[in-house]
Design a protein around this motif. Structure first.
Motif, PDB file in Angstrom:
ATOM      1  N   ARG A  14      27.283  97.185  35.041  1.00  0.00           N
ATOM      2  CA  ARG A  14      28.345  96.720  35.756  1.00  0.00           C
ATOM      3  C   ARG A  14      28.494  97.255  37.316  1.00  0.00           C
ATOM      4  O   ARG A  14      28.776  96.813  38.124  1.00  0.00           O
ATOM      5  CB  ARG A  14      29.681  96.801  35.190  1.00  0.00           C
ATOM      6  N   SER A  15      28.252  98.694  37.452  1.00  0.00           N
ATOM      7  CA  SER A  15      28.239  99.617  38.722  1.00  0.00           C
ATOM      8  C   SER A  15      27.605 100.569  38.540  1.00  0.00           C
ATOM      9  O   SER A  15      27.268 101.141  37.384  1.00  0.00           O
ATOM     10  CB  SER A  15      29.697  99.566  39.191  1.00  0.00           C
ATOM     11  N   VAL A  16      27.404 101.282  39.837  1.00  0.00           N
ATOM     12  CA  VAL A  16      26.683 102.638  39.802  1.00  0.00           C
ATOM     13  C   VAL A  16      27.747 103.347  40.776  1.00  0.00           C
ATOM     14  O   VAL A  16      28.269 102.889  41.673  1.00  0.00           O
ATOM     15  CB  VAL A  16      25.360 102.499  40.412  1.00  0.00           C
ATOM     16  N   GLN A  17      28.022 104.571  40.221  1.00  0.00           N
ATOM     17  CA  GLN A  17      28.905 105.562  40.830  1.00  0.00           C
ATOM     18  C   GLN A  17      28.394 106.737  41.197  1.00  0.00           C
ATOM     19  O   GLN A  17      27.569 107.373  40.727  1.00  0.00           O
ATOM     20  CB  GLN A  17      30.062 105.890  40.341  1.00  0.00           C
ATOM     21  N   LEU A  18      28.515 107.108  42.692  1.00  0.00           N
ATOM     22  CA  LEU A  18      28.058 108.424  43.195  1.00  0.00           C
ATOM     23  C   LEU A  18      29.121 109.522  42.530  1.00  0.00           C
ATOM     24  O   LEU A  18      30.136 109.614  43.021  1.00  0.00           O
ATOM     25  CB  LEU A  18      27.796 108.360  44.462  1.00  0.00           C
ATOM     26  N   LEU A  19      28.584 110.385  42.001  1.00  0.00           N
ATOM     27  CA  LEU A  19      29.317 111.724  41.472  1.00  0.00           C
ATOM     28  C   LEU A  19      29.594 112.672  42.634  1.00  0.00           C
ATOM     29  O   LEU A  19      28.970 113.460  42.928  1.00  0.00           O
ATOM     30  CB  LEU A  19      28.940 112.271  40.365  1.00  0.00           C
ATOM     31  N   ARG A  20      30.390 112.269  43.646  1.00  0.00           N
ATOM     32  CA  ARG A  20      30.307 112.936  45.041  1.00  0.00           C
ATOM     33  C   ARG A  20      30.706 114.534  45.006  1.00  0.00           C
ATOM     34  O   ARG A  20      30.428 115.284  45.617  1.00  0.00           O
ATOM     35  CB  ARG A  20      31.379 112.350  46.009  1.00  0.00           C
ATOM     36  N   ASP A  21      31.652 114.970  43.748  1.00  0.00           N
ATOM     37  CA  ASP A  21      31.877 116.358  43.689  1.00  0.00           C
ATOM     38  C   ASP A  21      30.869 117.100  43.401  1.00  0.00           C
ATOM     39  O   ASP A  21      30.912 118.167  43.667  1.00  0.00           O
ATOM     40  CB  ASP A  21      32.812 116.295  42.560  1.00  0.00           C
ATOM     41  N   LYS A  22      29.645 116.497  42.907  1.00  0.00           N
ATOM     42  CA  LYS A  22      28.466 117.184  42.463  1.00  0.00           C
ATOM     43  C   LYS A  22      27.775 117.430  43.588  1.00  0.00           C
ATOM     44  O   LYS A  22      26.706 118.376  43.403  1.00  0.00           O
ATOM     45  CB  LYS A  22      27.673 116.401  41.345  1.00  0.00           C
ATOM     46  N   ALA A  67      17.437 103.230  37.783  1.00  0.00           N
ATOM     47  CA  ALA A  67      16.348 102.794  36.639  1.00  0.00           C
ATOM     48  C   ALA A  67      16.186 104.135  35.728  1.00  0.00           C
ATOM     49  O   ALA A  67      16.194 104.149  34.543  1.00  0.00           O
ATOM     50  CB  ALA A  67      15.108 102.490  37.183  1.00  0.00           C
ATOM     51  N   ILE A  68      16.050 105.318  36.310  1.00  0.00           N
ATOM     52  CA  ILE A  68      15.854 106.607  35.499  1.00  0.00           C
ATOM     53  C   ILE A  68      17.160 106.932  34.878  1.00  0.00           C
ATOM     54  O   ILE A  68      17.130 107.106  33.791  1.00  0.00           O
ATOM     55  CB  ILE A  68      15.354 107.737  36.582  1.00  0.00           C
ATOM     56  N   ALA A  69      18.365 106.757  35.516  1.00  0.00           N
ATOM     57  CA  ALA A  69      19.456 106.921  34.919  1.00  0.00           C
ATOM     58  C   ALA A  69      19.641 106.032  33.670  1.00  0.00           C
ATOM     59  O   ALA A  69      20.309 106.471  32.802  1.00  0.00           O
ATOM     60  CB  ALA A  69      20.656 106.710  36.023  1.00  0.00           C
ATOM     61  N   TRP A  70      19.187 104.904  33.793  1.00  0.00           N
ATOM     62  CA  TRP A  70      19.207 103.951  32.530  1.00  0.00           C
ATOM     63  C   TRP A  70      18.262 104.306  31.374  1.00  0.00           C
ATOM     64  O   TRP A  70      18.574 104.457  30.140  1.00  0.00           O
ATOM     65  CB  TRP A  70      18.837 102.687  32.739  1.00  0.00           C
ATOM     66  N   ASN A  93      19.056 110.539  40.640  1.00  0.00           N
ATOM     67  CA  ASN A  93      19.738 109.916  39.148  1.00  0.00           C
ATOM     68  C   ASN A  93      20.691 110.975  38.548  1.00  0.00           C
ATOM     69  O   ASN A  93      21.452 110.816  37.479  1.00  0.00           O
ATOM     70  CB  ASN A  93      18.399 109.625  38.377  1.00  0.00           C
ATOM     71  N   GLU A  94      20.550 112.243  39.226  1.00  0.00           N
ATOM     72  CA  GLU A  94      21.599 113.379  38.412  1.00  0.00           C
ATOM     73  C   GLU A  94      22.718 113.357  38.981  1.00  0.00           C
ATOM     74  O   GLU A  94      23.520 114.076  38.309  1.00  0.00           O
ATOM     75  CB  GLU A  94      20.560 114.726  38.392  1.00  0.00           C
ATOM     76  N   TYR A  95      23.024 112.514  40.024  1.00  0.00           N
ATOM     77  CA  TYR A  95      24.377 112.652  40.790  1.00  0.00           C
ATOM     78  C   TYR A  95      25.005 111.287  40.880  1.00  0.00           C
ATOM     79  O   TYR A  95      25.997 110.941  41.321  1.00  0.00           O
ATOM     80  CB  TYR A  95      23.920 112.970  42.162  1.00  0.00           C
ATOM     81  N   ILE A  96      24.425 110.317  39.766  1.00  0.00           N
ATOM     82  CA  ILE A  96      25.109 109.050  39.766  1.00  0.00           C
ATOM     83  C   ILE A  96      25.607 108.645  38.304  1.00  0.00           C
ATOM     84  O   ILE A  96      25.063 109.381  37.215  1.00  0.00           O
ATOM     85  CB  ILE A  96      24.166 107.904  40.180  1.00  0.00           C
ATOM     86  N   ARG A  97      26.719 107.866  38.072  1.00  0.00           N
ATOM     87  CA  ARG A  97      27.039 107.488  36.742  1.00  0.00           C
ATOM     88  C   ARG A  97      26.698 105.884  36.507  1.00  0.00           C
ATOM     89  O   ARG A  97      27.375 105.064  37.685  1.00  0.00           O
ATOM     90  CB  ARG A  97      28.407 107.972  36.506  1.00  0.00           C
ATOM     91  N   LEU A  98      26.084 105.436  35.628  1.00  0.00           N
ATOM     92  CA  LEU A  98      26.064 104.006  35.541  1.00  0.00           C
ATOM     93  C   LEU A  98      27.529 103.494  34.578  1.00  0.00           C
ATOM     94  O   LEU A  98      27.508 104.026  33.569  1.00  0.00           O
ATOM     95  CB  LEU A  98      24.835 103.643  34.730  1.00  0.00           C
ATOM     96  N   VAL A  99      28.114 102.344  35.021  1.00  0.00           N
ATOM     97  CA  VAL A  99      29.137 102.006  34.182  1.00  0.00           C
ATOM     98  C   VAL A  99      28.756 100.743  33.504  1.00  0.00           C
ATOM     99  O   VAL A  99      28.227  99.736  34.185  1.00  0.00           O
ATOM    100  CB  VAL A  99      30.409 101.315  35.343  1.00  0.00           C
ATOM    101  N   LYS A 100      28.349 100.650  32.391  1.00  0.00           N
ATOM    102  CA  LYS A 100      27.767  99.984  31.431  1.00  0.00           C
ATOM    103  C   LYS A 100      28.588  98.655  31.021  1.00  0.00           C
ATOM    104  O   LYS A 100      29.818  99.238  30.684  1.00  0.00           O
ATOM    105  CB  LYS A 100      26.962 100.657  30.341  1.00  0.00           C
ATOM    106  N   GLY A 101      28.134  97.576  30.525  1.00  0.00           N
ATOM    107  CA  GLY A 101      28.941  96.725  30.058  1.00  0.00           C
ATOM    108  C   GLY A 101      28.911  96.894  28.366  1.00  0.00           C
ATOM    109  O   GLY A 101      28.544  98.065  27.734  1.00  0.00           O
ATOM    110  N   ILE A 102      29.538  95.978  27.643  1.00  0.00           N
ATOM    111  CA  ILE A 102      29.768  95.727  26.332  1.00  0.00           C
ATOM    112  C   ILE A 102      28.458  95.838  25.464  1.00  0.00           C
ATOM    113  O   ILE A 102      28.515  96.001  24.333  1.00  0.00           O
ATOM    114  CB  ILE A 102      31.025  95.328  25.780  1.00  0.00           C
ATOM    115  N   LYS A 103      27.646  94.961  26.194  1.00  0.00           N
ATOM    116  CA  LYS A 103      26.349  94.493  25.361  1.00  0.00           C
ATOM    117  C   LYS A 103      25.318  95.472  25.999  1.00  0.00           C
ATOM    118  O   LYS A 103      25.109  95.909  27.016  1.00  0.00           O
ATOM    119  CB  LYS A 103      26.086  93.074  25.772  1.00  0.00           C
ATOM    120  N   ARG A 104      24.300  95.415  24.948  1.00  0.00           N
ATOM    121  CA  ARG A 104      23.139  96.415  25.050  1.00  0.00           C
ATOM    122  C   ARG A 104      21.940  95.285  25.239  1.00  0.00           C
ATOM    123  O   ARG A 104      21.894  94.591  24.445  1.00  0.00           O
ATOM    124  CB  ARG A 104      22.817  97.356  24.130  1.00  0.00           C
TER     125      ARG A 104
END
Length: 255
Positions: A14-22, A67-70, A93-104
């Motif tokens: 659904r989205s990618v977030q940058l973990l800015r605090d890291k 891609a790597i985070a996935w 990839n170590e500084y992002i979070r993927l917001v995933k949907g309910i389906k795989r």
């Protein structure tokens, strides 16, 4: 049942977030890139998201991190590929979070134009080693990807390996394709979208990015923003050139 199309709640990413605090330093690569330094959350279209922009704006860097985070291999392929020929990817990839949907997804592939040769070589090596049962190359049309032209091998992946119900991340898929093949790619992309597939594509091709059920995210020296297809520089430049090549050539070749 007829063809199905993903709804927003069902998209795989659904989205990618940058973990800015890291992030310790925003003046270090890749965080110094405006598209990364200004990133908080980037929403993806449930079917097709295009990432566009000039060279050096961070398209491949961002796509690679997603891609790597996935769980995909940094050099491309499915999540089952683990080969490495040259570790050149960033650690974004170590500084992002993927917001995933309910389906795989049941299928998935990360295609990188610049490392496709390495992928084709790995497939041949694994098949030559044996012991894996059915040859891997059978999933790619049955012919060695090295024995096909560059464009034919790319298209063999789209046509044969992509099976639907999948997440497909493509970095410059048009690199080896003629304009006619790029249009054929649109047809295949549409078939897969109707089979519950989601695409995230970095591209320079005004043909590829013309797919209508999509969103275009442009990366610029000022950051990133959503843009209409007909406002992209890719579309405007190609339209101007095609409408009046003599004028454009005169401008380009003036001393």
């Amino acid at each position: 049942m007829g063809d199905k199309v993903l709804h927003d709640s069902q998209q795989y990413i659904r989205s990618v977030q940058l973990l800015r605090d890291k992030v310790r330093r925003f003046d270090a690569y890749p965080f110094c890139l405006p598209a990364i330094s200004g990133l908080h959350e980037l929403l993806f279209h449930p079917r097709v998201t295009f990432i566009v922009g000039e060279n050096g704006t961070g398209k491949s860097t961002l796509l690679e991190a997603v891609a790597i985070a996935w769980g995909f291999n940094a050099e491309g392929g499915t999540a089952n590929f683990t080969f490495t020929t040259q570790a050149s990817h960033s650690d974004l990839n170590e500084y992002i979070r993927l917001v995933k949907g309910i389906k795989r997804p049941r299928d998935g592939f990360f295609l990188r134009a610049e490392s496709f040769y390495n992928l084709a070589t790995t497939i041949e090596q694994l098949d030559a080693a044996g012991g894996l049962g059915r040859r891997i190359v059978e999933s790619y049309g049955g012919k060695s990807l090295h024995q096909l032209s560059h464009g034919e091998s790319f298209f063999a992946v789209f046509q044969n390996r992509f099976g639907g119900n999948g997440l497909y991340i493509l970095d410059e898929p048009e690199a080896a394709l003629s304009p006619v093949r790029q249009m054929a790619l649109l047809t295949r992309l549409h078939e897969l979208v109707k089979q519950d597939s989601q695409f995230i594509i970095a591209t320079h091709s005004p043909i590829v990015m013309a797919y209508p059920d999509s969103m275009i995210i442009q990366l610029t020296p000022q950051g990133l923003c959503q843009i209409d297809y007909r406002q992209t520089e890719h579309y405007l430049v190609m339209k101007e050139f095609a409408n009046n090549p003599e004028k454009m050539l005169k401008i380009l070749m003036e001393e």
